[in-house]
Scaffold this active site. Structure first.
Site, PDB file in Angstrom:
ATOM      1  N   HIS A   1       0.801  -1.230   0.000  1.00 45.69           N
ATOM      2  CA  HIS A   1       0.000   0.000   0.000  1.00 45.69           C
ATOM      3  C   HIS A   1       0.836   1.284   0.000  1.00 45.69           C
ATOM      4  O   HIS A   1       0.335   2.347  -0.379  1.00 45.69           O
ATOM      5  CB  HIS A   1      -0.967   0.006   1.196  1.00 45.69           C
ATOM      6  CG  HIS A   1      -0.349   0.336   2.516  1.00 45.69           C
ATOM      7  ND1 HIS A   1       0.254  -0.615   3.310  1.00 45.69           N
ATOM      8  CD2 HIS A   1      -0.228   1.514   3.195  1.00 45.69           C
ATOM      9  CE1 HIS A   1       0.696  -0.048   4.420  1.00 45.69           C
ATOM     10  NE2 HIS A   1       0.436   1.234   4.376  1.00 45.69           N
TER      11      HIS A   1
ATOM     12  N   GLU B   1       3.747   5.524  -2.897  1.00 49.78           N
ATOM     13  CA  GLU B   1       3.805   6.796  -2.174  1.00 49.78           C
ATOM     14  C   GLU B   1       5.187   7.067  -1.591  1.00 49.78           C
ATOM     15  O   GLU B   1       5.669   8.206  -1.605  1.00 49.78           O
ATOM     16  CB  GLU B   1       2.760   6.783  -1.039  1.00 49.78           C
ATOM     17  CG  GLU B   1       2.554   8.114  -0.348  1.00 49.78           C
ATOM     18  CD  GLU B   1       1.718   9.082  -1.170  1.00 49.78           C
ATOM     19  OE1 GLU B   1       1.785  10.284  -0.879  1.00 49.78           O
ATOM     20  OE2 GLU B   1       1.030   8.647  -2.111  1.00 49.78           O
ATOM     21  N   ASP B   2       5.832   6.023  -1.073  1.00 51.62           N
ATOM     22  CA  ASP B   2       7.044   6.231  -0.265  1.00 51.62           C
ATOM     23  C   ASP B   2       8.310   5.565  -0.804  1.00 51.62           C
ATOM     24  O   ASP B   2       9.326   5.530  -0.111  1.00 51.62           O
ATOM     25  CB  ASP B   2       6.788   5.737   1.168  1.00 51.62           C
ATOM     26  CG  ASP B   2       5.696   6.530   1.857  1.00 51.62           C
ATOM     27  OD1 ASP B   2       5.611   7.749   1.617  1.00 51.62           O
ATOM     28  OD2 ASP B   2       4.920   5.939   2.620  1.00 51.62           O
TER      29      ASP B   2
ATOM     30  N   ASP C   1      -4.310   0.178   7.661  1.00 45.30           N
ATOM     31  CA  ASP C   1      -3.117   1.038   7.743  1.00 45.30           C
ATOM     32  C   ASP C   1      -3.214   1.988   8.938  1.00 45.30           C
ATOM     33  O   ASP C   1      -2.289   2.130   9.736  1.00 45.30           O
ATOM     34  CB  ASP C   1      -3.000   1.810   6.424  1.00 45.30           C
ATOM     35  CG  ASP C   1      -1.970   2.935   6.479  1.00 45.30           C
ATOM     36  OD1 ASP C   1      -0.848   2.678   6.940  1.00 45.30           O
ATOM     37  OD2 ASP C   1      -2.298   4.053   6.044  1.00 45.30           O
TER      38      ASP C   1
END
Length: 571
Positions: A74, A78-79, A141
């Site tokens: 997930h 994004e990271d 999350d």
């Protein structure tokens, strides 16, 4: 960093997976492991551990391999430097889309607080309207983030906890994942209201520790008698009420700890509906039942589909226990709600799943979602919108009837005034009273499912500013403000009566007055009388709203141990 063997061991506690599903999850595990290699969290632990725990949270809900894999992945878009094309090449369109949508929910993280919460909520709602699995992954999350929140700076802790309380707790409840909603609510309470949390803990932790000594014996006695009567038991376990839930109930019970009857709850999960009622009879033969605390949600389910028998009994050890009796099917729905819908592969063949629609979204909710989509694309979102969204979309619904039998949908906690404005603005603007089930009730009366509501209209009656403190719907607030805007200032402080009951304590009255002055609370009038061996203190004060009144009641109870009961109500 967690290894595949350790992760797999935890995974098998929740799921029996086919080889093809396990291979997919292992592939996602290794991909995310490499993508996050070298990254650390604020606590100093490896970042990937968070991804693994998120996936295990999803496994706890018995999610399928696609959802668990998306949970592992997930944060990779994004990271990490991972490209969408790489993700799609390795895991296909479905998992990639899930990860993309989860990532979108964090795009507005660094905006100002009002806008941030509004945008996050809108994105959550949009995600729900397109694919419920996105919201479930985001909740998994957030749950892990809340469990490790203490490692962040204080201002960040408050910010995340506030968002969790206002958005993610109602969202989990909306999806029916009450096991997560309960934990998120408890964690939010702990971080946002530490003084209240510790106060509740100081009173109830000793009671919990005492009760736990006997719960095993109560379970054993119950189990032996159920088996003796040939009842098939799937589960028999206990739960302890959370401190946040205790505090909410204390507010309703005038902060009297002796009125908390369900501190301990025992769940009896059986095979058939008839066994629920048979078990109820057996339990009542073993322990003394409290008749006023019995509810049959099997014959009359809650609007969200919750079904169970609830009964409170007095144990031989001089404390109360609430038994919750239900079938395994009821239990799975009650605990995991919408999420359990995705636990079965055959669900993917249903029209609802293929259309990516929420199976619980009403036509009104869908219309509301379309309006939000338009707002998001064309305008900045205000704090007023976030407030109305929280109240109307995420809260549980109730259903009441007009005298002619028309069913009216309202949010939980709605009052006759909310009902009146739902019918027509003129009825709301001239509501003088209300009858519920044939009986006169106050205008701030909390409506319940199945109530028949009749509004008494008087053309000389007009809205009061006090109505704004108890109405729940956006429509009612809007109409009341529109009417009042021409006559009075909405921000005018309200008058509240502080009513305190205590044993005769000569110095307490002055002590309370001094305390109120220290808090800069304006005192209008105060009286101190004795009645039937009790000291009755009445103090009229000015406060901003009911939330401030609730906090004052808590502060008084916490400050002055001599107080037996305290209420703070609008005059």
């Amino acid at each position: 960093m967690i290894t595949w063997q350790e992760f797999q061991q935890e995974l098998f506690k929740y799921l029996n997976l086919a080889d093809i599903d396990l291979d997919l999850i292992k592939k996602a595990f290794n991909f995310a492991y490499q993508a996050h290699l070298g990254q650390k969290r604020k606590s100093g632990e490896d970042y990937f551990n968070h991804c693994a725990r998120t996936a295990l949270n999803l496994a706890f809900l018995k999610s399928d391999a696609q959802i668990i894999s998306a949970g592992l992945l997930h944060d990779v878009l994004e990271d990490t430097p991972t490209k969408e094309e790489d993700l799609k090449k390795n895991f296909g369109e479905e998992i990639t889309q899930l990860v993309k949508n989860v990532s979108k929910l964090g795009h507005y993280r660094y905006l100002t607080q009002d806008q941030e919460q509004a945008m996050n909520l809108v994105n959550l709602i949009l995600a729900i309207s397109q694919d419920l699995r996105v919201a479930i992954i985001k909740l998994a999350d957030r749950l892990d983030n809340m469990r490790t929140l203490e490692f962040l700076p204080p201002e960040k802790i408050k910010k995340i906890a506030l968002e969790t309380r206002d958005i993610f707790v109602p969202l989990a409840a909306k999806l029916g994942i009450y096991v997560w909603a309960t934990e998120l609510d408890e964690l939010s309470f702990k971080f946002l209201e530490p003084e209240k949390y510790e106060w509740v803990k100081s009173i109830f932790l000793p009671r919990i520790e005492k009760g736990q000594k006997y719960l095993a014996e109560i379970l054993k006695t119950t189990e032996e008698n159920l088996i003796k009567n040939e009842i098939k038991i799937h589960q028999l376990n206990y739960r302890i009420k959370t401190f946040s839930s205790i505090y909410k109930k204390l507010v309703k019970k005038n902060f009297d700890p002796e009125l908390i009857f369900d501190l301990f709850g025992i769940r009896v999960i059986v095979d058939k509906v008839e066994e629920c009622y048979l078990s109820l009879g057996i339990i009542h033969s073993l322990f003394y039942p409290l008749e006023s605390e019995f509810d049959d949600y099997i014959s009359k389910p809650k609007p969200n589909g919750y079904r169970s028998l609830h009964t409170v009994v007095l144990t031989p050890y001089e404390f109360f226990v609430e038994f919750q009796i239900r079938t395994l099917e009821m239990h799975n729905f009650n605990e995991f709600g919408t999420a359990s819908y995705f636990s079965y592969s055959q669900s993917k063949t249903t029209k609802t799943y293929q259309k990516n629609l929420s199976i619980f979204t009403s036509p009104e909710d869908k219309k509301f979602l379309e309006e939000i989509k338009k707002i998001k694309e064309t305008a900045q979102i205000s704090s007023n919108l976030i407030k109305s969204l929280k109240l109307e979309f995420l809260q549980e619904k109730i259903y009441v009837l007009t005298p002619k039998g028309k069913i009216i949908e309202l949010v939980k906690g709605a009052t006759p005034i909310d009902f009146a404005y739902k019918i027509h603005t003129d009825i709301g603007n001239h509501a003088a009273g209300a009858r519920v089930n044939g009986k006169i009730v106050p205008l701030d009366y909390e409506l319940n499912n199945g109530d028949v509501v009749e509004i008494i209209v008087n053309k000389n009656k007009t809205p009061s500013v006090d109505w704004l403190n108890f109405v729940k719907t956006k429509e009612a607030k809007k109409r009341i403000k529109a009417f009042l805007r021409k006559k009075i200032q909405i921000s005018k402080p309200l008058e509240f009566l502080v009513l305190i009951k205590t044993k005769n304590e000569p110095l307490l009255f002055q002590g309370i007055l001094n305390f109120l002055k220290e808090k800069n609370i304006e005192i209008i009038d105060s009286r101190n009388t004795n009645k039937e061996g009790l000291q009755i203190i009445k103090i009229k004060v000015k406060l901003a709203d009911k939330k401030e009144a609730e906090t004052l009641a808590f502060n008084l109870k916490n400050k002055f141990k001599e107080i037996l009961e305290v209420t703070v109500d609008v005059v």
